[in-house]
Design a protein around this motif. Structure first.
Motif, PDB file in Angstrom:
ATOM      1  N   ARG A   1       0.877  -1.272  -0.332  1.00 18.54           N
ATOM      2  CA  ARG A   1       0.098   0.237   0.091  1.00 18.54           C
ATOM      3  C   ARG A   1       1.012   1.171  -0.510  1.00 18.54           C
ATOM      4  NH1 ARG A   1      -5.409  -0.553   1.564  1.00 18.54           N
ATOM      5  NH2 ARG A   1      -5.108   1.397   2.379  1.00 18.54           N
ATOM      6  N   PRO A   2       0.674   2.358  -0.822  1.00 18.32           N
ATOM      7  CA  PRO A   2       1.523   3.815  -0.484  1.00 18.32           C
ATOM      8  C   PRO A   2       0.951   4.259   0.861  1.00 18.32           C
ATOM      9  CG  PRO A   2      -1.084   4.022  -2.087  1.00 18.32           C
ATOM     10  CD  PRO A   2      -1.071   2.379  -2.317  1.00 18.32           C
ATOM     11  N   TRP A   3       1.615   4.859   1.308  1.00 18.99           N
ATOM     12  CA  TRP A   3       1.829   5.652   2.305  1.00 18.99           C
ATOM     13  C   TRP A   3       0.367   7.730   2.458  1.00 18.99           C
ATOM     14  CZ3 TRP A   3       1.513  10.365   5.652  1.00 18.99           C
ATOM     15  CH2 TRP A   3       2.054  10.271   6.578  1.00 18.99           C
ATOM     16  N   THR A   4      -0.629   6.713   2.776  1.00 17.33           N
ATOM     17  CA  THR A   4      -1.430   8.170   3.308  1.00 17.33           C
ATOM     18  C   THR A   4      -1.726   8.860   4.111  1.00 17.33           C
ATOM     19  OG1 THR A   4      -3.021   6.687   2.855  1.00 17.33           O
ATOM     20  CG2 THR A   4      -2.342   7.195   0.822  1.00 17.33           C
ATOM     21  N   VAL A   5      -2.128   9.745   4.641  1.00 13.71           N
ATOM     22  CA  VAL A   5      -2.754  10.672   5.517  1.00 13.71           C
ATOM     23  C   VAL A   5      -4.110  10.109   5.573  1.00 13.71           C
ATOM     24  CG1 VAL A   5      -3.780  12.745   6.412  1.00 13.71           C
ATOM     25  CG2 VAL A   5      -1.594  12.921   4.739  1.00 13.71           C
ATOM     26  N   GLN A   6      -4.564   9.245   4.711  1.00 15.29           N
ATOM     27  CA  GLN A   6      -5.675   8.483   5.232  1.00 15.29           C
ATOM     28  C   GLN A   6      -5.637   8.086   6.214  1.00 15.29           C
ATOM     29  OE1 GLN A   6      -5.072   9.835   1.859  1.00 15.29           O
ATOM     30  NE2 GLN A   6      -6.597  11.669   2.722  1.00 15.29           N
TER      31      GLN A   6
ATOM     32  N   PHE B   1      10.164  11.148   0.417  1.00 15.80           N
ATOM     33  CA  PHE B   1      10.409  12.523   1.547  1.00 15.80           C
ATOM     34  C   PHE B   1       8.808  12.675   1.698  1.00 15.80           C
ATOM     35  CE2 PHE B   1      12.367  14.685   4.135  1.00 15.80           C
ATOM     36  CZ  PHE B   1      13.524  14.505   5.285  1.00 15.80           C
ATOM     37  N   SER B   2       9.107  14.053   0.708  1.00 15.20           N
ATOM     38  CA  SER B   2       8.432  15.096   0.746  1.00 15.20           C
ATOM     39  C   SER B   2       7.319  14.079   0.767  1.00 15.20           C
ATOM     40  CB  SER B   2       8.165  15.811  -0.517  1.00 15.20           C
ATOM     41  OG  SER B   2       9.259  15.942  -1.226  1.00 15.20           O
ATOM     42  N   THR B   3       6.124  13.198   0.628  1.00 17.72           N
ATOM     43  CA  THR B   3       4.562  12.955   1.273  1.00 17.72           C
ATOM     44  C   THR B   3       5.003  12.326   2.373  1.00 17.72           C
ATOM     45  OG1 THR B   3       4.444  11.201  -1.327  1.00 17.72           O
ATOM     46  CG2 THR B   3       3.469  10.721   0.379  1.00 17.72           C
ATOM     47  N   ILE B   4       5.687  11.629   3.160  1.00 15.49           N
ATOM     48  CA  ILE B   4       5.589  11.056   4.051  1.00 15.49           C
ATOM     49  C   ILE B   4       5.842  12.647   5.148  1.00 15.49           C
ATOM     50  CG2 ILE B   4       7.365  10.800   5.906  1.00 15.49           C
ATOM     51  CD1 ILE B   4       8.120   8.269   4.073  1.00 15.49           C
ATOM     52  N   PHE B   5       6.886  13.476   4.945  1.00 15.15           N
ATOM     53  CA  PHE B   5       7.243  15.119   5.628  1.00 15.15           C
ATOM     54  C   PHE B   5       5.885  15.659   5.581  1.00 15.15           C
ATOM     55  CE2 PHE B   5      11.346  13.452   8.070  1.00 15.15           C
ATOM     56  CZ  PHE B   5      11.125  14.401   8.641  1.00 15.15           C
ATOM     57  N   ASN B   6       5.469  16.128   4.680  1.00 18.47           N
ATOM     58  CA  ASN B   6       3.884  16.867   4.559  1.00 18.47           C
ATOM     59  C   ASN B   6       2.995  16.011   4.601  1.00 18.47           C
ATOM     60  OD1 ASN B   6       5.220  19.139   2.750  1.00 18.47           O
ATOM     61  ND2 ASN B   6       5.469  17.537   1.184  1.00 18.47           N
ATOM     62  N   GLY B   7       2.582  14.141   4.847  1.00 14.78           N
ATOM     63  CA  GLY B   7       2.071  14.363   5.603  1.00 14.78           C
ATOM     64  C   GLY B   7       1.952  14.196   6.868  1.00 14.78           C
ATOM     65  N   PHE B   8       3.093  14.175   7.423  1.00 13.98           N
ATOM     66  CA  PHE B   8       3.547  14.705   9.201  1.00 13.98           C
ATOM     67  C   PHE B   8       2.327  16.061   8.976  1.00 13.98           C
ATOM     68  CE2 PHE B   8       7.369  12.053   9.560  1.00 13.98           C
ATOM     69  CZ  PHE B   8       6.583  10.370   9.602  1.00 13.98           C
ATOM     70  N   GLY B   9       2.726  16.903   8.288  1.00 12.23           N
ATOM     71  CA  GLY B   9       1.963  18.391   8.061  1.00 12.23           C
ATOM     72  C   GLY B   9       0.767  18.725   8.188  1.00 12.23           C
ATOM     73  N   ARG B  10       0.174  17.573   7.564  1.00 13.05           N
ATOM     74  CA  ARG B  10      -1.344  17.239   6.976  1.00 13.05           C
ATOM     75  C   ARG B  10      -1.760  16.960   8.642  1.00 13.05           C
ATOM     76  NH1 ARG B  10      -2.414  14.166   2.040  1.00 13.05           N
ATOM     77  NH2 ARG B  10      -4.836  14.827   2.709  1.00 13.05           N
ATOM     78  N   ALA B  11      -1.348  15.775   9.063  1.00 13.45           N
ATOM     79  CA  ALA B  11      -2.049  15.319  10.551  1.00 13.45           C
ATOM     80  C   ALA B  11      -1.961  16.709  11.601  1.00 13.45           C
ATOM     81  CB  ALA B  11      -1.004  14.299  10.391  1.00 13.45           C
TER      82      ALA B  11
ATOM     83  N   ARG C   1       7.030  14.083  23.863  1.00  9.44           N
ATOM     84  CA  ARG C   1       8.116  13.132  23.234  1.00  9.44           C
ATOM     85  C   ARG C   1       7.705  12.093  22.171  1.00  9.44           C
ATOM     86  NH1 ARG C   1       6.432   8.867  28.365  1.00  9.44           N
ATOM     87  NH2 ARG C   1       4.144   9.993  28.648  1.00  9.44           N
ATOM     88  N   CYS C   2       6.822  12.449  21.261  1.00  6.16           N
ATOM     89  CA  CYS C   2       7.714  12.458  20.511  1.00  6.16           C
ATOM     90  C   CYS C   2       8.137  13.289  19.371  1.00  6.16           C
ATOM     91  CB  CYS C   2       5.637  12.894  19.573  1.00  6.16           C
ATOM     92  SG  CYS C   2       3.894  11.567  20.506  1.00  6.16           S
ATOM     93  N   MET C   3       8.374  12.184  18.078  1.00  6.77           N
ATOM     94  CA  MET C   3       9.394  13.545  16.831  1.00  6.77           C
ATOM     95  C   MET C   3       9.210  12.059  15.487  1.00  6.77           C
ATOM     96  SD  MET C   3      13.637  12.185  18.829  1.00  6.77           S
ATOM     97  CE  MET C   3      12.554  11.034  19.573  1.00  6.77           C
ATOM     98  N   PHE C   4       9.029  13.497  14.815  1.00 12.82           N
ATOM     99  CA  PHE C   4       8.424  12.567  13.068  1.00 12.82           C
ATOM    100  C   PHE C   4      10.003  12.649  13.125  1.00 12.82           C
ATOM    101  CE2 PHE C   4       4.733  15.533  13.033  1.00 12.82           C
ATOM    102  CZ  PHE C   4       3.913  15.081  13.427  1.00 12.82           C
ATOM    103  N   ALA C   5       9.907  11.428  11.904  1.00 16.36           N
ATOM    104  CA  ALA C   5      11.327  10.525  10.983  1.00 16.36           C
ATOM    105  C   ALA C   5      10.896   9.788  10.101  1.00 16.36           C
ATOM    106  CB  ALA C   5      11.676   9.808  11.901  1.00 16.36           C
ATOM    107  N   SER C   6      11.834   9.722   8.919  1.00 14.96           N
ATOM    108  CA  SER C   6      11.909   9.609   7.455  1.00 14.96           C
ATOM    109  C   SER C   6      11.849   7.783   7.451  1.00 14.96           C
ATOM    110  CB  SER C   6      12.596  10.100   6.516  1.00 14.96           C
ATOM    111  OG  SER C   6      13.285   9.378   6.822  1.00 14.96           O
ATOM    112  N   ASN C   7      12.763   7.265   7.677  1.00 12.86           N
ATOM    113  CA  ASN C   7      13.616   5.845   8.001  1.00 12.86           C
ATOM    114  C   ASN C   7      13.525   5.463   6.295  1.00 12.86           C
ATOM    115  OD1 ASN C   7      14.014   2.924   9.005  1.00 12.86           O
ATOM    116  ND2 ASN C   7      12.402   2.882   7.820  1.00 12.86           N
ATOM    117  N   PHE C   8      14.528   6.754   6.089  1.00 14.60           N
ATOM    118  CA  PHE C   8      14.690   6.962   3.911  1.00 14.60           C
ATOM    119  C   PHE C   8      16.273   6.303   4.760  1.00 14.60           C
ATOM    120  CE2 PHE C   8      13.196   8.627   0.408  1.00 14.60           C
ATOM    121  CZ  PHE C   8      11.598   8.348   1.012  1.00 14.60           C
TER     122      PHE C   8
END
Length: 301
Positions: free
Chosen positions: A224-229, A262-272, A246-253
């Protein structure tokens, strides 16, 4: 967007031996991982992250040749000096091995290693967990090694399925001065109602311990592709359970390049978290990582 990427890798598989990338394929949670069996270096990372202001990053050990854990430290140091990334490193160490004291003391003397990662033995399902199994977090040999982390100024990155987070809580309570950082959001791969209920309860148990933090990363699902949904609710629940501090965002790239850019993941964090105050967003995107991994953003190290 200003970020400190709290979890990423570089590797040069032509120069260095990483068994899981060089030898027979392993059973990988995202399925076929042949696309990442290639060199991934600072230039590749900067290209992937070019949309963002990366003010620091945390290199996580790459399951380098286990017979030479300090070899990866020397290699990463050379990369840092040449490329300016990563800022700091979480190194490989095997807490239940005979050389644990020697390796941990050497890591503690470096200027850029902040902690270690040792993936403890894990069961394949919640019903198969055996408390105190050899190689697990309840194993006496594992705990002897774990006791050496705090004296050497090292934290512990924990990658384990959520059904072992009760053991992690017991470990955290026994070693209150050692920072534990859960990797990849506790691995909520089973998105069934029952699976998410189990994940949620386990995360709440871990969050009772003030010395446990979590990296929101590794949320991809096989096929499955990574989605905010798919992932937005898990992101928000994790923040609600552990708190913004106590939370941090990370790419796991480049691993998560198998499921998204990369942009999909970090922009997804931003949308969330778009409706959260900017101060909270700053903590999630960079400030918590700077504090927990002791990164001086002004100096870059």
């Amino acid at each position: 967007m200003r970020i400190i990427d709290a979890h990423h890798h570089f590797w040069d598989i032509e120069a260095n031996y990483l068994p899981w990338l060089a030898d027979k394929p392993v059973n990988f949670r995202y399925g076929d991982y042949s696309a990442i069996k290639r060199n991934y270096l600072a230039g590749d990372y900067r290209k992937d992250a070019s949309e963002f202001e990366v003010v620091g990053s945390v290199f996580i050990e790459t399951e380098w040749n286990p017979q030479d854990p300090l070899g990866e430290v020397a290699w990463v140091n050379a990369v840092r000096e040449r490329e300016g990334l990563p800022s700091v490193m979480v190194a490989q160490a095997w807490l239940d091995r005979q050389d644990a004291q020697e390796v941990l003391e050497a890591l503690g003397k470096t200027t850029f290693v902040r902690g270690i990662r040792h993936k403890p033995k894990s069961a394949t399902s919640p019903v198969e967990v055996v408390m105190g199994a050899p190689g697990s977090m309840g194993d006496e040999a594992f705990r002897r090694g774990f006791a050496m982390l705090e004296p050497n100024g090292l934290s512990f990155d924990l990658q384990t399925p959520w059904w072992h987070l009760g053991e992690a809580a017991d470990l955290a309570q026994a070693f209150l001065d050692t920072q534990i950082i859960i990797n990849h959001t506790g691995l909520p791969s089973d998105r069934s109602p029952e699976g998410l209920d189990g994940w949620r309860a386990a995360m709440k148990r871990a969050a009772e311990c003030p010395n446990i933090a979590v990296k929101i990363s590794g949320l991809g699902q096989k096929g499955r592709p990574w989605t905010v949904q798919d992932n937005g609710q898990i992101i928000l629940e994790t923040i609600d359970i552990f708190g913004t501090d106590r939370c941090m965002f990370a790419s796991n790239f480049p691993v998560d390049s198998l499921v998204a850019g990369f942009s999909t993941i970090f922009n997804g964090f931003g949308r969330a978290v778009a409706d959260r105050p900017k101060s909270d967003q700053d903590k999630l995107f960079w400030a918590n990582a700077a504090r927990i991994y002791r990164i001086d953003v002004a100096k870059g190290d």
